[in-house]
Motif scaffolding. Sequence first.
Motif, PDB file in Angstrom:
ATOM      1  N   GLN A  67      48.518  28.688  51.141  1.00  0.00           N
ATOM      2  CA  GLN A  67      49.435  28.887  50.029  1.00  0.00           C
ATOM      3  C   GLN A  67      48.805  28.527  48.683  1.00  0.00           C
ATOM      4  N   HIS A  68      47.735  27.760  48.685  1.00  0.00           N
ATOM      5  CA  HIS A  68      47.048  27.332  47.456  1.00  0.00           C
ATOM      6  C   HIS A  68      45.576  27.714  47.539  1.00  0.00           C
ATOM      7  N   SER A  69      45.328  28.965  47.871  1.00  0.00           N
ATOM      8  CA  SER A  69      43.951  29.401  48.120  1.00  0.00           C
ATOM      9  C   SER A  69      43.060  29.310  46.883  1.00  0.00           C
ATOM     10  N   GLU A  70      43.651  29.248  45.708  1.00  0.00           N
ATOM     11  CA  GLU A  70      42.849  29.121  44.492  1.00  0.00           C
ATOM     12  C   GLU A  70      42.265  27.721  44.327  1.00  0.00           C
ATOM     13  N   ASN A  71      42.851  26.740  44.973  1.00  0.00           N
ATOM     14  CA  ASN A  71      42.363  25.360  44.888  1.00  0.00           C
ATOM     15  C   ASN A  71      42.608  24.644  46.219  1.00  0.00           C
ATOM     16  N   PRO A  72      41.920  25.054  47.292  1.00  0.00           N
ATOM     17  CA  PRO A  72      42.169  24.450  48.606  1.00  0.00           C
ATOM     18  C   PRO A  72      41.645  23.015  48.688  1.00  0.00           C
TER      19      PRO A  72
END
Length: 90
Positions: A67-72
Motif C-alpha cells: 500500500q506504500h510502495s513509494e516508501n516501503p
Amino acid sequence: MHLRSSEATMNCFSFVFLGVIMAFVVLTAAEECALICPMIYAPVCATDGDTTQTFSSACGLNVYNCQHSENPLRLLRSGACDSDDSNVDS
C-alpha cells in the motif's frame, strides 16, 4: 456418527481457519494488495532508516509495503521494536 460439542467446535474452527487461509492466498495472488492476514501474532520490527514500526506479522508488513510502495519499510528483525531500535542505520 455424532460429534461431541468440543469436536464439533474444533471442526468448525478448522473449517473457518481454512477459509481464511484460502482467502489470503487468493488475495495475495491478485494484482491488488492483500488486505487480510492470518490472525497469527508473530511481531516483526521494520524501518525506513529513520524510524521503526512494529507489525503484528510479516504479512502485515507486506500489506503495508504494498500500500506504500513509494516508501516501503524493510524488515529490521523478528520481534517487536523497542527503544534501542530508534537508532537504526539505513
